[in-house]
Design an enzyme around this catalytic site. Structure first.
Site, PDB file in Angstrom:
ATOM      1  N   CYS A 184      72.187 -50.005 -46.426  1.00  0.00           N
ATOM      2  CA  CYS A 184      72.736 -49.105 -45.403  1.00  0.00           C
ATOM      3  C   CYS A 184      74.253 -49.163 -45.369  1.00  0.00           C
ATOM      4  CB  CYS A 184      72.158 -49.437 -44.032  1.00  0.00           C
ATOM      5  SG  CYS A 184      72.499 -51.126 -43.485  1.00  0.00           S
ATOM      6  N   HIS A 221      74.851 -19.038 -17.753  1.00  0.00           N
ATOM      7  CA  HIS A 221      74.897 -17.724 -18.393  1.00  0.00           C
ATOM      8  C   HIS A 221      75.744 -17.733 -19.664  1.00  0.00           C
ATOM      9  CE1 HIS A 221      76.705 -13.724 -19.072  1.00  0.00           C
ATOM     10  NE2 HIS A 221      75.465 -13.328 -18.882  1.00  0.00           N
TER      11      HIS A 221
END
Length: 801
Positions: free
Chosen positions: A752, A421
């Site tokens: 990279c 919830h």
């Protein structure tokens, strides 16, 4: 349209157009029952007590006038006033008697449902279905009540009336007032649906969209034992699964993530207990295994896709398994109301600029950061003590807490998972929330300032004090891509879906190291030689981490495959280049069980790492597991956009040996489009570039190590840090040289390393040299795109002159 006295509609008579008659929940159940059960989606049968019946009840009994009178003095901003008014309205409804004709209609329908299942007192779920429920921009879900395992005429009538009264719970009154709905424009229908005996099996929730990032190509499934209420209420931390939709539709089984939840207790039926339910502990052996089989996960994911395609929007669903038959069912579906509303053209990024003292850690909800005074509230009766902007710290929340949740600066709970919830409401409200910390109420102090960070992946951190962070907004419409491909460096699979929204051309470097160190944590040779481990403490840790795995090797394969596949799926169908593991011996030794299998090297930075490990007889069995994991990503999950890159390959002979081992274990270069690249990070890679071109499909420049080895500088040493510079002419000349060789041989070449992320001028140099792709850390992509585009335009102007 039903006649005045026709208070009942069966699911087979209801479609999505009937929300005004039966509410959102019933309309959705009717739509699925009539349209999707013929296609194989299992939905338990049932009927709706119509909204017209509710209206008839409150008018005929005079309750409507009473409610109007009571609510005249309502003030939803005063919690005591809200509680007092809500209680009076509910009492008025519960005291009233159903008109005789309505009572007969409900009982008659109940017995008709019983005949279908060949029982007099059939067990049913009695749920509320509001007529304004589950609108695309307002979720009324959870505002009203649900009652399970209801049996017999008396209970049906009793719980039906309680459902009607729940239209006026404190949180429902407050929610309607906030959303601008009149209390009489929202009516209540009741769902009466055959119970699925999930108390004897499993249940849970699922979304056809990732609830944290808004990534639409994944199904998120949570599962627990027993009734699903414990997921929503946050009592239990569930198992979590992600399934990748595109390749599942192609016939693969792409479960790209599995995380074992604690599942410490379960809710079961008990006719002697309050509300017909009681809690039981879950046996340890059941806690240590997944509540669902892979086959069941895929079945649910397929249903999620069918439901989403039918409704043409992302969906939030509840499912349950019947323990008597083993069959799975969908028991509810509604539109997802948070991430599906995001603006796809605006990228909002929260980032911590520093890290503070960590007080507690849990599962993060969303990706925001919140700050404020801690207010520890242990019981809902004390919510009137909460002030706007404070950080709510509690055991868990339920719908009664919503009046203060919406004014919180952040929310932190001891219990719950990502679909409890607290998580659902925080997500809807856009409030940072951390759930399942176990100890937040003990580790934080009343009135002290804290920073609640959900901006660092799946783990959320509560820091002491005010810790600096930034919020970046990017209008993606204004970002124009350069011709040079701009790719991304990714290490953390938990961030991949979120980062996929940043403009990119794929992943130029997917690191395995984070997956191995954070998901697996154990040295692969310690898993292979588990029986021979001498360190008893290490052995205990391994047993705990690999709970549920008889074969410890399979644990390594599965976890590595899941981590890599999550990154690969997030950027599908773009290329994702996965670099094989590149730990050094000192780093491997720090893993659980690692010291027994690692040598002590004086300079591990240039020692036993990369390719030299893979073919060595000592490490080969571990490398085979790595190959099997990556082969699983491509073959079982269908993620053929995954490419492979070999790091620290010093010689041509090393390259050939590694390629032969890969081919033998499912990763043969050229088969099913598999490209294999080599890192260009050693001067020998540049000097012998022509030879490397013959055995690999391309290069990715690792500027960090190339700089270190060209200049003879230990990049970890602060004593010579002033010499280390990727922009040194010697380094740049080597880079320019290897780009030319790759172009001449029609091989792909990218970079990279860190340099282009740190220095935009270095990225511009690469673009001018004609590099195919530049792979960057996510934070620098937008600014580097702009810099590279400028360099490309400057190059064009020079040519024209």
């Amino acid at each position: 349209m039903p006649k005045k006295k026709n208070h009942i509609l069966w699911f087979s008579e209801i479609t999505n157009k009937d929300v005004p008659l039966v509410g959102g929940k019933n309309a959705s159940l009717g739509e699925m029952y009539s349209k999707l059960t013929p296609k194989g989606v299992a939905v338990p049968n049932g009927f709706a007590v119509t909204a017209q019946a509710y209206d008839y009840f409150i008018k005929t009994t005079g309750v409507k006038k009473q409610i109007r009178s009571i609510l005249k003095t309502l003030n939803t901003h005063n919690l005591r006033n809200l509680q007092a008014h809500g209680k009076k309205v509910r009492e008025a409804i519960l005291k009233a008697e159903f008109p005789e004709d309505l009572k007969e209609s409900i009982i008659e329908a109940y017995h008709k449902l019983g005949k279908e299942f060949k029982t007099k007192n059939v067990d049913v779920a009695v749920r509320s279905s509001a007529t304004a429920e589950d609108l695309p921009d307002a979720s009324f879900a959870g505002q009203q009540e649900t009652y399970l395992n209801v049996e017999g005429e008396e209970e049906i009538l009793d719980f039906s009336k309680k459902c009607m009264a729940s239209l006026f719970t404190d949180r429902a009154i407050s929610y309607r007032a906030d959303k601008g709905f009149s209390h009489f424009s929202v009516l209540l229908s009741i769902t009466v649906q055959k119970m699925v005996r999930s108390d004897l099996a499993t249940s849970g929730v699922m979304f056809s969209i990732d609830t944290e990032s808004g990534f639409r190509d994944a199904v998120l499934i949570n599962s627990i034992y027993g009734l699903g209420e414990y997921i929503v209420q946050g009592y239990v931390n569930p198992d979590e699964y992600y399934v990748f939709k595109p390749t599942m539709k192609q016939g693969f089984d792409p479960i790209i993530h599995k995380a074992l939840g604690r599942k410490g207790k379960k809710l079961i039926y008990d006719s002697k207990a309050e509300l017909n339910m009681k809690s039981l502990p879950v046996a340890k052996k059941d806690q240590e295994r997944f509540a669902l089989t892979d086959k069941e996960v895929i079945l649910l994911a397929k249903w999620a896709v069918q439901i989403e395609e039918h409704y043409k929007k992302p969906m939030d669903m509840e499912w349950a398994q019947d323990g008597r038959t083993g069959k799975m069912y969908i028991v509810q579906a509604r539109p997802e109301t948070v991430r599906s509303q995001d603006d796809p053209n605006t990228l909002i990024e929260y980032a911590m600029k520093e890290r503070g003292k960590v007080l507690t850690v849990g599962a993060s909800v969303g990706n925001k950061v919140g700050q404020g005074k801690v207010n520890i509230i242990r019981d809902v009766k004390d919510i009137h003590k909460f002030k706007p902007g404070e950080v709510l710290v509690t055991e868990m929340t339920d719908p009664d807490w919503e009046p203060i949740m919406k004014i919180a600066g952040a929310i932190v709970t001891n219990s719950g998972g990502r679909t409890c919830h607290a998580a659902i409401i925080s997500r809807e409200l856009g409030i940072p929330c951390i759930v399942g910390t176990r100890n937040a109420t003990e580790k934080t102090k009343q009135g002290k300032i804290v920073t609640v960070s959900c901006a660092e992946g799946e783990q959320g951190y509560v820091y002491n004090g005010l810790v600096d962070y930034e919020v970046k907004k990017t209008n993606l419409k204004t970002v124009k891509k350069p011709k040079t491909k701009i790719m991304m460096n990714i290490g953390n699979p938990e961030m991949a879906m979120q980062q996929s929204f940043i403009p990119n051309d794929g992943v130029g470097l997917a690191r395995e190291e984070f997956v191995i160190s954070e998901y697996i944590k154990v040295h692969p040779l310690a898993l292979i030689n588990f029986a021979k481990i001498k360190d008893k403490k290490a052995k205990k840790k391994i047993e705990k981490l690999t709970a549920g795995y008889k074969d410890k090797k399979q644990f390594y394969i599965d976890k590595l495959a899941q981590g890599v596949s999550r990154i690969t799926a997030s950027f599908y169908p773009k290329d994702v280049i996965v670099r094989l593991s590149d730990f050094r011996s000192n780093e491997y030794a720090n893993m659980i069980g690692g010291t027994q299998f690692e040598p002590q090297e004086r300079n591990p930075m240039i020692g036993w790492r990369g390719a030299s490990r893979y073919y060595s007889k000592e490490y080969l069995p571990a490398f085979i597991l790595e190959c099997k994991a990556l082969a699983k990503v491509r073959k079982e999950m269908g993620l053929k956009n995954m490419k492979v890159m070999v790091p620290f390959c010093r010689t041509i002979e090393e390259g050939k040996k590694v390629l032969a081992i890969m081919a033998k274990h499912g990763l043969k270069r050229g088969v099913d489009g598999l490209d294999v690249y080599v890192m260009c990070e050693i001067p020998s890679n540049v000097i012998l570039a022509e030879e490397f071109c013959k055995i690999f499909d391309g290069f990715s420049i690792g500027s960090n190590d190339l700089t270190q080895l060209t200049l003879g500088v230990d990049r970890d040493s602060e004593l010579v840090a002033h010499v280390y510079d990727e922009r040194n002419k010697a380094v740049k000349d080597l880079i320019a040289q290897v780009i030319k060789v790759a172009k001449k041989n029609k091989k792909k070449i990218g970079i990279c390393g860190q340099a282009p992320s740190d220095f935009p001028d270095f990225a511009q140099f690469l673009a001018r040299e004609g590099i195919d792709s530049i792979s960057l850390i996510p934070d620098t992509i937008v600014k580097t795109m702009i810099a590279v585009r400028k360099a490309e335009q400057g190059k064009k102007k020079k040519r024209k002159k």
